[in-house]
Design a protein around this motif. Structure first.
Motif, mmCIF file in Angstrom:
data_model
loop_
_atom_site.group_PDB
_atom_site.id
_atom_site.type_symbol
_atom_site.label_atom_id
_atom_site.label_comp_id
_atom_site.label_asym_id
_atom_site.label_seq_id
_atom_site.Cartn_x
_atom_site.Cartn_y
_atom_site.Cartn_z
ATOM 1 N N ARG A 142 0.849 -1.187 0.000
ATOM 2 C CA ARG A 142 0.000 0.000 0.000
ATOM 3 C C ARG A 142 0.888 1.241 0.000
ATOM 4 O O ARG A 142 1.662 1.454 0.938
ATOM 5 C CB ARG A 142 -0.918 0.010 1.225
ATOM 6 N N ARG A 145 2.544 3.492 3.098
ATOM 7 C CA ARG A 145 2.598 2.770 4.363
ATOM 8 C C ARG A 145 4.031 2.331 4.674
ATOM 9 O O ARG A 145 4.835 2.099 3.787
ATOM 10 C CB ARG A 145 1.691 1.526 4.309
ATOM 11 N N ALA A 234 3.501 -2.199 8.069
ATOM 12 C CA ALA A 234 2.287 -2.785 7.502
ATOM 13 C C ALA A 234 2.604 -4.039 6.707
ATOM 14 O O ALA A 234 1.710 -4.841 6.405
ATOM 15 C CB ALA A 234 1.597 -1.758 6.596
#
Length: 404
Positions: A142, A145, A234
């Motif tokens: 993502r 992140r 993440a």
């Protein structure tokens, strides 16, 4: 009468072996069966990161890997071998099918090593070894992140570069005091670390990993370092080395090296005269090399033997490295760490800390023993060619354009 050669594994080295055999088998005396564990034919693992940047994975397929133009070779994908019966000279695949062999070459490669820390198996934790690994990372990345790569060697930096290309904010955790500690010395590692940080990848060297920690959703959300610092993550990628795939050794009654791998001599021969091992899974005189260049040399020497030539030994491969990581040039060759008794080191770096070079010389003879380059490898080819010879001039002249 044709004989059957079975090759277990279809990575870069296994494919090179098959090509070498076909090129040298002038009498077409061998039929070849390749049993591949992956669902796709051999591909260029060195270019994995290009697929993270959007390259079609099919473009990495090695030339001729499908063997569609060679009726002497048959390849079966998704067919991992689970047993070798040396008495019957057969191999058995996971689906129960088998094949008899006259010669067997084990090219099973290596698997990523994941350190046994708490949380290493959480969702959101990945390894970086195959195209499927890259596809999994891409699907979960993502932009914006934070991410953590555990391991600051070659593959770790490749993984960090892939994450950066996907828009994430990667940090690299490396237990050694500097990046690429196997290939580079402290000065070279410092320059590499400085330059990759300028490119958006922050190295955290000299500290190990204590745990991977889950968030409320049960997925990896952070890591805790050995010194107690917590880094948001993440996504976590482990790139802490590999272990040879030698699981077939036990049932087959084949010896393994002290650190794993099928134990072979300098010609890649196991104690069974019909069985060889090449590539990452081979412990050549007890040592696994983990680089593709020595693997290619193993493939060539085994192919020569299969085709009636004794072949050259592989006991002392060239482990020199010249790479471009995250746009940063690095190289090392010979005794880069100056471990030879009586060795002298001659170092230069620029004032901006963006270029570094070192030559390692025999203190008694002036013979070039090795070297390290970081930030600029323009002199690499010329210096590597001088390895094992006296320098033709003062060291500082050979290291230009690195400035004092």
């Amino acid at each position: 009468m044709r004989r059957m050669l079975v090759v277990v594994g279809h990575g870069m080295v296994g494919h090179r072996l098959v090509r070498e055999v076909r090129e040298r088998d002038r009498t077409d005396g061998w039929r070849v069966l390749v049993l591949a564990e992956e669902s796709r034919p051999a591909y260029d693992r060195i270019a994995l990161s290009s697929c993270a940047r959007g390259r079609d994975p099919g473009e990495l397929t090695l030339e001729g890997a499908a063997f569609t133009d060679d009726d002497r070779v048959r390849a079966r994908l998704s067919s991992p071998v689970v047993r070798v019966d040396r008495a019957a000279r057969t191999v058995v695949c996971a689906d129960g099918t088998g094949s008899r062999y006259d010669a067997l070459v084990l090219a099973t490669g290596a698997r990523p090593f994941v350190p046994p820390v708490p949380g290493a198996g959480l969702p959101g934790c990945h390894v970086y070894r195959t195209l499927d690994d890259v596809a999994s990372i891409r699907s979960r990345a993502r932009p914006g992140r934070p991410a953590v790569v555990v391991g600051g060697g070659l593959l770790g930096l490749e993984a960090a570069g892939a994450l950066a290309a996907l828009g994430m904010r990667p940090q690299v955790v490396e237990a050694a005091p500097w990046l690429m500690a196997v290939q580079l010395d402290e000065g070279g590692g410092a320059v590499l670390g400085r330059l990759v940080e300028e490119l958006g990848v922050r190295p955290r060297c000299g500290v190990g990993l204590r745990s991977v920690d889950a968030g409320p959703d049960g997925r990896a959300a952070s890591v805790t370092l050995a010194d107690g610092e917590v880094l948001e993550a993440a996504l976590v990628v482990f790139s802490t080395g590999v272990r040879p795939r030698d699981e077939l050794a036990a049932d087959a009654g084949l010896p393994t090296g002290e650190r794993g791998g099928f134990l072979v001599d300098s010609h890649c021969r196991t104690p069974d005269p019909r069985v060889w091992a090449v590539g990452d899974c081979a412990a050549v005189e007890g040592r696994c090399h983990g680089l593709v260049a020595p693997g290619y040399r193993m493939a060539e020497t085994v192919a020569r033997q299969l085709c009636g030539d004794p072949g050259e030994p592989c006991a002392d491969p060239d482990l020199s490295t010249r790479l471009k990581l995250l746009g940063v040039e690095v190289g090392s060759f010979g005794d880069a760490q100056a471990r030879t008794e009586g060795a002298l080191e001659f170092m230069r770096s620029d004032r901006g800390g963006t270029r570094y070079a070192k030559l390692v010389l025999d203190g008694a003879t002036g013979v070039l023993l090795g070297g390290v380059l970081a930030g600029d490898t323009a002199a690499y080819a010329a210096l590597h060619a001088l390895l094992g010879s006296p320098l033709p001039g003062p060291p500082h002249l050979l290291l230009d354009p690195v400035s004092p």
